[in-house]
Design a protein around this motif. Sequence first.
Motif, PDB file in Angstrom:
ATOM      1  N   GLU A  11       0.829  -1.213   0.000  1.00 49.59           N
ATOM      2  CA  GLU A  11       0.000   0.000   0.000  1.00 49.59           C
ATOM      3  C   GLU A  11       0.863   1.263   0.000  1.00 49.59           C
ATOM      4  OE1 GLU A  11      -2.966   0.311  -0.696  1.00 49.59           O
ATOM      5  OE2 GLU A  11      -3.748  -1.715  -0.428  1.00 49.59           O
ATOM      6  N   LEU A  12       1.990   1.241   0.711  1.00 56.74           N
ATOM      7  CA  LEU A  12       2.898   2.373   0.668  1.00 56.74           C
ATOM      8  C   LEU A  12       3.443   2.582  -0.742  1.00 56.74           C
ATOM      9  CD1 LEU A  12       4.905   1.892   3.988  1.00 56.74           C
ATOM     10  CD2 LEU A  12       3.620   3.942   3.345  1.00 56.74           C
ATOM     11  N   ALA A  13       3.849   1.483  -1.373  1.00 52.61           N
ATOM     12  CA  ALA A  13       4.359   1.576  -2.738  1.00 52.61           C
ATOM     13  C   ALA A  13       3.284   2.061  -3.705  1.00 52.61           C
ATOM     14  CB  ALA A  13       4.905   0.218  -3.179  1.00 52.61           C
ATOM     15  N   ALA A  45       5.517  13.951  12.429  1.00 56.24           N
ATOM     16  CA  ALA A  45       4.244  13.294  12.126  1.00 56.24           C
ATOM     17  C   ALA A  45       4.429  11.794  12.035  1.00 56.24           C
ATOM     18  CB  ALA A  45       3.671  13.819  10.818  1.00 56.24           C
ATOM     19  N   GLU A  46       3.413  11.054  12.504  1.00 52.86           N
ATOM     20  CA  GLU A  46       3.427   9.620  12.322  1.00 52.86           C
ATOM     21  C   GLU A  46       3.102   9.297  10.863  1.00 52.86           C
ATOM     22  OE1 GLU A  46       0.748   8.061  15.256  1.00 52.86           O
ATOM     23  OE2 GLU A  46       2.398   7.787  16.663  1.00 52.86           O
ATOM     24  N   LEU A  47       3.360   8.069  10.502  1.00 55.16           N
ATOM     25  CA  LEU A  47       3.149   7.660   9.120  1.00 55.16           C
ATOM     26  C   LEU A  47       1.671   7.735   8.751  1.00 55.16           C
ATOM     27  CD1 LEU A  47       4.394   6.627   6.546  1.00 55.16           C
ATOM     28  CD2 LEU A  47       4.318   4.312   7.465  1.00 55.16           C
ATOM     29  N   SER A  48       1.395   8.379   7.643  1.00 59.02           N
ATOM     30  CA  SER A  48       0.045   8.556   7.119  1.00 59.02           C
ATOM     31  C   SER A  48       0.203   8.988   5.667  1.00 59.02           C
ATOM     32  CB  SER A  48      -0.707   9.639   7.897  1.00 59.02           C
ATOM     33  OG  SER A  48      -0.064  10.889   7.727  1.00 59.02           O
ATOM     34  N   PHE A  49      -0.911   9.118   4.945  1.00 53.59           N
ATOM     35  CA  PHE A  49      -0.782   9.608   3.569  1.00 53.59           C
ATOM     36  C   PHE A  49      -0.271  11.045   3.562  1.00 53.59           C
ATOM     37  CE2 PHE A  49      -2.162  11.574  -0.377  1.00 53.59           C
ATOM     38  CZ  PHE A  49      -1.618  10.682  -1.283  1.00 53.59           C
ATOM     39  N   GLU A  50      -0.694  11.833   4.533  1.00 49.67           N
ATOM     40  CA  GLU A  50      -0.206  13.214   4.630  1.00 49.67           C
ATOM     41  C   GLU A  50       1.305  13.235   4.823  1.00 49.67           C
ATOM     42  OE1 GLU A  50      -1.169  15.984   8.113  1.00 49.67           O
ATOM     43  OE2 GLU A  50      -2.626  16.558   6.551  1.00 49.67           O
ATOM     44  N   ARG A  51       1.783  12.352   5.698  1.00 50.17           N
ATOM     45  CA  ARG A  51       3.232  12.250   5.915  1.00 50.17           C
ATOM     46  C   ARG A  51       3.937  11.774   4.647  1.00 50.17           C
ATOM     47  NH1 ARG A  51       6.984   9.474   9.287  1.00 50.17           N
ATOM     48  NH2 ARG A  51       8.917   9.475   8.096  1.00 50.17           N
ATOM     49  N   GLN A 119      -7.418   6.172   1.956  1.00 53.52           N
ATOM     50  CA  GLN A 119      -8.224   5.252   2.760  1.00 53.52           C
ATOM     51  C   GLN A 119      -7.630   3.847   2.776  1.00 53.52           C
ATOM     52  OE1 GLN A 119     -12.095   5.763   0.940  1.00 53.52           O
ATOM     53  NE2 GLN A 119     -12.647   7.440   2.326  1.00 53.52           N
ATOM     54  N   ARG A 120      -7.128   3.384   1.636  1.00 48.23           N
ATOM     55  CA  ARG A 120      -6.489   2.058   1.606  1.00 48.23           C
ATOM     56  C   ARG A 120      -5.254   2.027   2.495  1.00 48.23           C
ATOM     57  NH1 ARG A 120      -7.327   2.520  -3.971  1.00 48.23           N
ATOM     58  NH2 ARG A 120      -5.097   2.898  -4.270  1.00 48.23           N
ATOM     59  N   LEU A 121      -4.446   3.079   2.413  1.00 52.80           N
ATOM     60  CA  LEU A 121      -3.242   3.132   3.229  1.00 52.80           C
ATOM     61  C   LEU A 121      -3.590   3.188   4.710  1.00 52.80           C
ATOM     62  CD1 LEU A 121      -0.180   3.338   3.472  1.00 52.80           C
ATOM     63  CD2 LEU A 121      -0.396   5.823   3.160  1.00 52.80           C
ATOM     64  N   GLN A 122      -4.621   3.954   5.058  1.00 51.50           N
ATOM     65  CA  GLN A 122      -5.014   4.073   6.453  1.00 51.50           C
ATOM     66  C   GLN A 122      -5.470   2.729   7.023  1.00 51.50           C
ATOM     67  OE1 GLN A 122      -4.399   6.807   8.129  1.00 51.50           O
ATOM     68  NE2 GLN A 122      -5.054   5.810  10.024  1.00 51.50           N
ATOM     69  N   ARG A 123      -6.210   1.960   6.221  1.00 50.72           N
ATOM     70  CA  ARG A 123      -6.636   0.630   6.680  1.00 50.72           C
ATOM     71  C   ARG A 123      -5.435  -0.264   6.941  1.00 50.72           C
ATOM     72  NH1 ARG A 123     -10.942   1.520   2.940  1.00 50.72           N
ATOM     73  NH2 ARG A 123      -9.816   0.420   1.295  1.00 50.72           N
ATOM     74  N   ALA A 124      -4.459  -0.221   6.032  1.00 47.03           N
ATOM     75  CA  ALA A 124      -3.262  -1.046   6.206  1.00 47.03           C
ATOM     76  C   ALA A 124      -2.466  -0.607   7.432  1.00 47.03           C
ATOM     77  CB  ALA A 124      -2.397  -0.972   4.947  1.00 47.03           C
ATOM     78  N   LEU A 125      -2.401   0.699   7.665  1.00 42.92           N
ATOM     79  CA  LEU A 125      -1.681   1.210   8.830  1.00 42.92           C
ATOM     80  C   LEU A 125      -2.355   0.799  10.132  1.00 42.92           C
ATOM     81  CD1 LEU A 125      -0.809   4.781   7.526  1.00 42.92           C
ATOM     82  CD2 LEU A 125       0.852   3.056   8.258  1.00 42.92           C
ATOM     83  N   LYS A 126      -3.689   0.841  10.152  1.00 43.66           N
ATOM     84  CA  LYS A 126      -4.415   0.428  11.351  1.00 43.66           C
ATOM     85  C   LYS A 126      -4.176  -1.044  11.649  1.00 43.66           C
ATOM     86  CE  LYS A 126      -8.163   3.827  11.405  1.00 43.66           C
ATOM     87  NZ  LYS A 126      -9.629   4.037  11.274  1.00 43.66           N
TER      88      LYS A 126
END
Length: 203
Positions: A11-13, A45-51, A119-126
Amino acid sequence: MSTTPPVLAAELAAAWADIQRNHPELPDLAAPESLIGESSSACGAELSFERLLHEAVHGIAAARGVRDTSRAGRYHNRRFLAIAEELGLDHPEEPHPSSGFSLVTLASETKTRYRPTSQRLQRALKAHTVATDTDTRNFRGPAARHGSSGGGVRVKAVCDCGRNVRVVPSVLEQAPIMCGACGQAFRIPDAPSAHGALAAVAG
């Protein structure tokens, strides 16, 4: 040593590739695992799409040969700000005394553009956070607890401005980790210092 969660790495990639589609000069993300479980004290900032978009600003600056930070990478200058605006990031009117314009946020149009990816990245991070929190509650032996070369259990260190990172206590013992937002050192809650935290563990 734990392996990089394949779903989160993918998801990060994918998120990085989505940014590249809008900004082709952005270099490839060579090692997505380098961002997993880490928080940049410079970015605050913690890892997120914004980061991730924040990191993309640095990537484009590097590709252009632009020096976008100073003070050991803490202070984000107006050259950083100009590229951040290109990528659809908003910023405060005035720079922070210690971190400059590091506290960029997603503009409303940018949120809309990247919503499915975010949203996909956030789900994977959670999912990764849940797995990590479960793992840190397991007993891993004295070497892990003391943060030796065999590994270490990460605990939450907080800043008075409300940000937090996960870190092995021995890392704080070596040197402070400074918050890019307010310039204060992260600390382990209810512990006056990293040394005190280690002493409590050792005792």
